[in-house]
Design a protein around this motif. Structure first.
Motif, mmCIF file in Angstrom:
data_model
loop_
_atom_site.group_PDB
_atom_site.id
_atom_site.type_symbol
_atom_site.label_atom_id
_atom_site.label_comp_id
_atom_site.label_asym_id
_atom_site.label_seq_id
_atom_site.Cartn_x
_atom_site.Cartn_y
_atom_site.Cartn_z
ATOM 1 N N LEU A 7 -9.863 2.263 -5.014
ATOM 2 C CA LEU A 7 -9.268 1.132 -4.963
ATOM 3 C C LEU A 7 -9.583 0.240 -5.144
ATOM 4 C CD1 LEU A 7 -7.819 1.781 -1.264
ATOM 5 C CD2 LEU A 7 -6.844 2.638 -3.578
ATOM 6 N N GLY A 8 -8.978 -0.997 -5.705
ATOM 7 C CA GLY A 8 -9.955 -1.518 -7.248
ATOM 8 C C GLY A 8 -9.709 -2.975 -7.317
ATOM 9 N N GLY A 9 -10.021 -3.741 -7.908
ATOM 10 C CA GLY A 9 -9.616 -5.058 -7.696
ATOM 11 C C GLY A 9 -10.956 -5.691 -7.360
ATOM 12 N N THR A 10 -11.546 -5.894 -8.039
ATOM 13 C CA THR A 10 -13.321 -6.747 -7.688
ATOM 14 C C THR A 10 -14.234 -5.978 -9.170
ATOM 15 O OG1 THR A 10 -14.323 -4.841 -6.521
ATOM 16 C CG2 THR A 10 -13.299 -6.215 -5.871
ATOM 17 N N LEU A 29 -8.278 4.399 -10.907
ATOM 18 C CA LEU A 29 -8.211 3.262 -10.209
ATOM 19 C C LEU A 29 -6.405 2.535 -9.875
ATOM 20 C CD1 LEU A 29 -10.745 0.431 -11.169
ATOM 21 C CD2 LEU A 29 -8.606 -0.779 -10.931
ATOM 22 N N SER A 30 -6.684 2.350 -8.879
ATOM 23 C CA SER A 30 -5.779 1.620 -8.556
ATOM 24 C C SER A 30 -5.524 0.214 -7.989
ATOM 25 C CB SER A 30 -4.880 1.756 -6.739
ATOM 26 O OG SER A 30 -3.868 1.616 -6.384
ATOM 27 N N TYR A 31 -4.605 -0.233 -8.095
ATOM 28 C CA TYR A 31 -4.217 -2.405 -8.166
ATOM 29 C C TYR A 31 -3.353 -2.339 -7.230
ATOM 30 C CZ TYR A 31 -7.722 -3.827 -12.512
ATOM 31 O OH TYR A 31 -8.356 -3.646 -13.215
ATOM 32 N N GLY A 33 -1.395 -4.746 -8.139
ATOM 33 C CA GLY A 33 0.076 -6.313 -8.354
ATOM 34 C C GLY A 33 -0.040 -6.915 -8.581
ATOM 35 N N ARG A 34 -1.068 -7.736 -8.106
ATOM 36 C CA ARG A 34 -1.385 -9.512 -7.691
ATOM 37 C C ARG A 34 -0.813 -10.003 -8.450
ATOM 38 N NH1 ARG A 34 -0.391 -10.174 -3.185
ATOM 39 N NH2 ARG A 34 -1.109 -9.340 -1.410
ATOM 40 N N THR A 35 -1.932 -9.025 -10.089
ATOM 41 C CA THR A 35 -2.018 -10.768 -10.871
ATOM 42 C C THR A 35 -1.115 -10.335 -11.723
ATOM 43 O OG1 THR A 35 -4.262 -9.438 -11.887
ATOM 44 C CG2 THR A 35 -3.834 -11.304 -10.469
ATOM 45 N N GLY A 49 1.934 -1.290 -4.008
ATOM 46 C CA GLY A 49 1.512 -0.305 -2.940
ATOM 47 C C GLY A 49 1.230 0.803 -3.110
ATOM 48 N N PHE A 50 1.273 1.775 -2.151
ATOM 49 C CA PHE A 50 1.352 3.090 -1.208
ATOM 50 C C PHE A 50 2.634 3.427 -0.513
ATOM 51 C CE2 PHE A 50 -2.157 4.356 -4.105
ATOM 52 C CZ PHE A 50 -3.294 3.640 -3.894
ATOM 53 N N GLY A 51 3.009 2.456 0.213
ATOM 54 C CA GLY A 51 3.775 1.796 1.236
ATOM 55 C C GLY A 51 2.873 2.464 2.547
ATOM 56 N N GLY A 52 2.355 1.675 2.639
ATOM 57 C CA GLY A 52 1.380 1.488 3.555
ATOM 58 C C GLY A 52 0.360 2.658 4.194
ATOM 59 N N THR A 72 -11.952 -2.193 -2.225
ATOM 60 C CA THR A 72 -11.500 -3.842 -2.901
ATOM 61 C C THR A 72 -12.062 -5.259 -2.597
ATOM 62 O OG1 THR A 72 -10.507 -3.239 -0.439
ATOM 63 C CG2 THR A 72 -9.344 -2.664 -2.576
ATOM 64 N N HIS A 73 -11.626 -6.026 -2.022
ATOM 65 C CA HIS A 73 -12.032 -7.507 -1.594
ATOM 66 C C HIS A 73 -12.695 -7.400 0.371
ATOM 67 C CE1 HIS A 73 -12.177 -10.963 -1.060
ATOM 68 N NE2 HIS A 73 -13.313 -11.392 -2.719
ATOM 69 N N PRO A 74 -14.307 -7.915 0.474
ATOM 70 C CA PRO A 74 -13.702 -8.265 1.793
ATOM 71 C C PRO A 74 -12.842 -8.562 2.409
ATOM 72 C CG PRO A 74 -16.353 -8.233 0.334
ATOM 73 C CD PRO A 74 -15.023 -8.437 -0.558
ATOM 74 N N PHE A 75 -12.288 -9.777 1.685
ATOM 75 C CA PHE A 75 -10.648 -10.003 2.340
ATOM 76 C C PHE A 75 -9.476 -9.083 2.809
ATOM 77 C CE2 PHE A 75 -12.337 -14.038 4.408
ATOM 78 C CZ PHE A 75 -13.866 -14.257 3.921
ATOM 79 N N ALA A 76 -9.955 -8.173 1.302
ATOM 80 C CA ALA A 76 -8.524 -7.302 1.606
ATOM 81 C C ALA A 76 -8.678 -6.119 3.050
ATOM 82 C CB ALA A 76 -8.648 -6.836 0.880
ATOM 83 N N ALA A 77 -8.366 -6.905 4.121
ATOM 84 C CA ALA A 77 -8.214 -5.965 5.499
ATOM 85 C C ALA A 77 -7.177 -5.248 5.673
ATOM 86 C CB ALA A 77 -8.266 -6.834 6.364
ATOM 87 N N THR A 78 -5.873 -5.453 5.435
ATOM 88 C CA THR A 78 -5.322 -4.534 5.427
ATOM 89 C C THR A 78 -5.403 -3.339 4.393
ATOM 90 O OG1 THR A 78 -3.686 -6.562 6.029
ATOM 91 C CG2 THR A 78 -2.743 -4.295 5.855
ATOM 92 N N MET A 79 -5.473 -3.548 3.164
ATOM 93 C CA MET A 79 -6.190 -2.032 2.476
ATOM 94 C C MET A 79 -6.641 -1.713 3.163
ATOM 95 S SD MET A 79 -4.949 -0.672 -0.161
ATOM 96 C CE MET A 79 -4.355 0.608 0.887
ATOM 97 N N SER A 80 -8.036 -2.331 3.335
ATOM 98 C CA SER A 80 -9.074 -1.949 3.834
ATOM 99 C C SER A 80 -8.799 -0.542 5.222
ATOM 100 C CB SER A 80 -10.558 -2.371 3.746
ATOM 101 O OG SER A 80 -11.018 -3.257 2.963
ATOM 102 N N CYS A 195 -14.588 -22.473 0.345
ATOM 103 C CA CYS A 195 -14.322 -20.553 -0.481
ATOM 104 C C CYS A 195 -14.420 -20.130 0.635
ATOM 105 C CB CYS A 195 -15.767 -20.359 -1.629
ATOM 106 S SG CYS A 195 -16.794 -20.361 -1.043
ATOM 107 N N LYS A 196 -14.601 -18.290 0.550
ATOM 108 C CA LYS A 196 -14.380 -16.979 1.353
ATOM 109 C C LYS A 196 -15.578 -16.469 1.117
ATOM 110 C CE LYS A 196 -9.393 -15.685 0.848
ATOM 111 N NZ LYS A 196 -9.005 -14.833 -0.394
ATOM 112 N N ASN A 197 -16.254 -16.248 1.863
ATOM 113 C CA ASN A 197 -17.108 -15.580 1.906
ATOM 114 C C ASN A 197 -17.612 -13.989 1.228
ATOM 115 O OD1 ASN A 197 -20.277 -14.223 2.039
ATOM 116 N ND2 ASN A 197 -20.496 -15.491 3.585
#
Ligand code: 3Y8
Ligand code: NAP
Length: 253
Positions: A7-10, A29-31, A33-35, A49-52, A72-80, A195-197
């Motif tokens: 799960l990528g994006g970083t 690698l999975s994106y 599709g945000r950009t 997305g995968f559909g939850g 993924t990113h530390p703020f990608a809480a749902t995906m994680s 900014c986000k940490n």
């Protein structure tokens, strides 16, 4: 044979993708599709997305994935959170490649907010010139503080103008340099960086630039995530994959 879903994006995900390509292991690698034009990768990619949780668990099974790596990113809480649960359901080993949170160093002038709403609350008071280095997804929340002039930085040009009465929009993707971020903060007479940490190197330039210019930073804390197998270096993930695979072999499965 390992078959990894990353799960990528970083920046870290892209570094791991390069190691996986060099290893010859099967990996995807999975994106989200945000950009509009995500960075090309040296391994196959999928976008969307995968559909939850159920969709991801079904994907893991249907594609015979042997290891799920959440980079993924530390703020990608749902995906994680979804990744942890889907891996458990599908019985697939799961690990996280993330980066340590940033810590202030001498010369830093940081205050903290627990989340985006906390950052909005902290912006009460007289007008300021604020660099809102949060991307596109949270801009609307700051319409509650219209008195400030905001410097926004998006990866892609938005379809509609941001809903902030006073703003300057820069369209740029990182990683960013200290020299460029120093110039940006100075040219726009910024007096506060929000900014986000995020951690890592790709977004850290603005912190060094703020320090050099003596500017305060409002740092948004990371969402709290469940306890997981976490690595900070891409090479550690390759070792984990080898061990988890050999562990599976020892069990004769
Ligand atoms: C779509 C993939 C790589 C990865 C590069 C990293 C570094 C540059 C810095 C600032 C902060 C921000 C934002 C940021 C950075 C890296 C990394 C990182 C921050 C891409 C990318 C995708 C995204 C999504 C995007 C979010 C946004 C966040 C901009 C690709 C370029 C602010 C996070 O327009 C949108 O909807 C953008 C959304 C999620 C956060 C937000 O809330 O808006 N990232 N960023 C991924 C996908 O579809 O799955 O296009 O190549 C990746 C990167 N962005 O391989 O080189 O590793 O973090 N990304 C933050 O840190 O606060 C910019 O301006 O100073
Ligand atoms: P999020 O809020 O945690 O996830 C929302 C939904 O987006 C997920 O439930 C999933 O949809 C889909 N999704 C997220 N990441 C995905 C991926 N890598 N592959 C496939 N689907 C994905 O995620 P986010 O914060 O929007 O982040 C989206 C992407 O941007 C991630 O790749 C992340 O690494 C990257 N990114 C985010 C930030 C940030 O500040 N959040 C910063 C830099 C990079 P389904 O439920 O349908 O599966």
């Amino acid at each position: 044979m390992p078959n990894i879903l990353l799960l990528g994006g970083t920046t870290e995900a892209s570094a791991l993708a390069r190691l996986l390509a060099a290893s010859g292991m099967t990996a995807m690698l999975s994106y989200a599709g945000r950009t509009e034009n995500p960075r090309p990768q040296p391994i196959p990619t999928r976008i969307g997305g995968f559909g939850g949780v159920s969709g991801l668990a079904a994907y893991l099974r249907a594609n015979c994935v042997t290891h799920l790596v959440d980079a993924t990113h530390p703020f990608a809480a749902t995906m994680s959170a979804n990744a942890v649960e889907a891996a458990r359901i599908a019985g697939v080993p799961h690990a996280v490649l993330t980066r340590p949170a940033w810590e202030p160093v001498a010369g830093d002038d940081w205050t903290y907010a627990p989340d985006i709403a906390g950052a909005v609350d902290a912006l009460a008071g007289p007008p300021r010139r604020v660099m809102l280095a949060l991307g596109r997804m949270h801009v609307e929340a700051f319409a509650a503080r219209p008195q400030h002039h905001y410097l926004l930085r998006f990866v892609d040009a938005p379809d509609l103008p941001p809903a902030l009465p006073r703003h300057t929009l820069v369209v740029d993707r990182g990683p960013f340099s200290v020299a460029d971020d120093t110039r940006l903060l100075r040219d726009h007479a910024i007096d506060l960086v929000v900014c986000k940490n995020a951690g890592g190197s790709g977004a850290a330039a603005k912190l060094a630039a703020a320090r050099d210019l003596g500017l305060p930073v409002l740092m948004i804390e990371r969402p709290v995530l469940s306890t997981r197998t976490e690595f900070h270096q891409p090479g550690e993930v390759l070792d984990w994959i080898a061990h988890a695979a050999s562990f599976g072999t020892e069990r004769g499965v």
